[in-house]
Design a protein around this motif. Structure first.
Motif, short mmCIF file in Angstrom:
data_model
loop_
_atom_site.label_atom_id
_atom_site.label_comp_id
_atom_site.label_asym_id
_atom_site.label_seq_id
_atom_site.Cartn_x
_atom_site.Cartn_y
_atom_site.Cartn_z
N VAL A 166 0.86 -1.17 0.00
CA VAL A 166 0.00 0.00 0.00
C VAL A 166 0.90 1.22 0.00
O VAL A 166 1.94 1.25 0.68
N ALA A 167 0.53 2.20 -0.80
CA ALA A 167 1.19 3.50 -0.78
C ALA A 167 0.27 4.43 0.01
O ALA A 167 -0.90 4.60 -0.34
N LEU A 168 0.80 4.98 1.08
CA LEU A 168 0.09 5.95 1.90
C LEU A 168 0.58 7.32 1.47
O LEU A 168 1.73 7.68 1.72
N LEU A 169 -0.27 8.05 0.77
CA LEU A 169 0.13 9.32 0.19
C LEU A 169 -0.20 10.46 1.14
O LEU A 169 -1.30 10.52 1.69
N ARG A 170 0.73 11.35 1.31
CA ARG A 170 0.56 12.50 2.20
C ARG A 170 0.01 13.69 1.43
O ARG A 170 0.39 13.93 0.29
N GLY A 180 3.36 16.70 -4.51
CA GLY A 180 4.67 16.61 -3.88
C GLY A 180 4.62 16.26 -2.41
O GLY A 180 5.59 16.42 -1.69
N GLY A 181 3.49 15.78 -1.93
CA GLY A 181 3.28 15.59 -0.50
C GLY A 181 4.08 14.50 0.17
O GLY A 181 4.43 14.63 1.33
N GLY A 182 4.40 13.44 -0.49
CA GLY A 182 5.16 12.37 0.14
C GLY A 182 4.50 11.02 -0.04
O GLY A 182 3.27 10.92 -0.07
N THR A 183 5.32 9.99 -0.15
CA THR A 183 4.84 8.62 -0.35
C THR A 183 5.49 7.71 0.68
O THR A 183 6.71 7.69 0.80
N ILE A 184 4.66 6.97 1.39
CA ILE A 184 5.14 5.98 2.35
C ILE A 184 4.54 4.65 1.94
O ILE A 184 3.33 4.53 1.77
#
Length: 180
Positions: A5-9, A71-75
């Motif tokens: 899962v990609a948790l997008l910020r 551009g928020g970030g990907t975890i």
């Protein structure tokens, strides 16, 4: 193939470039299989043969920025990591609600040292830190909706902006999608 899962910020469903359909299209364009979204808050489930998670995070983030201006970030977390987290039952006997808002704050990468807040927030009980999933678990009393718990500000200050928080209910839904 590994399930992730990609948790997008920073995803705002009201932004047309952040719709689930456009987010899924970016992942499909990267060649991932089984791409589905969970809710409308930036949770994308997918399969990939790639097992280098830091490289996956960077690749996805670059594509989101290039294709959608995000551009928020990907975890990224694997199904195995999240399944193991759920199996620990970190909130035994608690039900997600206004006074017991169960949250999981995921860190982009493992910190060299895990610290806990020195001054506990009276509205937050930190359950702990799960090293495998790289996530802080907490119970927040958010019955006063006008106040953000100090714990959230402490997380930002201590671990930077490369973090993202999900409710425990969302984590459970993500794992269900990963297993579906």
């Amino acid at each position: 193939m590994t399930r992730y899962v990609a948790l997008l910020r920073g995803i705002m469903p009201s932004n047309p470039n952040m719709s689930n359909a456009k987010l899924r299209a970016v992942f499909e364009g990267l060649g991932f299989d089984g791409v589905v979204s969970v809710l409308t808050s930036g949770n994308i489930v997918f399969r990939s043969a790639d097992t280098d998670v830091p490289a996956l995070q960077e690749r996805v983030q670059q594509a989101l920025h290039r294709d959608l201006g995000i551009g928020g970030g990907t975890i990224i977390r694997s199904h195995q990591e999240l399944r193991a987290l759920l199996d620990t039952d970190p909130f035994p006997g608690l039900k997600h609600g206004r006074g017991t808002y169960l949250i999981a704050t995921f860190l982009h990468s493992a910190p060299t040292e895990v610290t806990m807040p020195e001054q506990p927030d009276p509205r937050t009980r930190v359950v702990g830190y799960d090293q495998t999933a790289r996530v802080f678990l907490a119970v927040v009393d958010n019955s006063d909706p006008g106040k953000t718990p100090d714990f959230m500000a402490w997380l930002d200050k201590t671990y930077g902006k490369d973090i993202t928080t999900r409710t425990w209910l969302t984590v459970e839904r993500i794992v269900k999608k990963l297993e579906g």
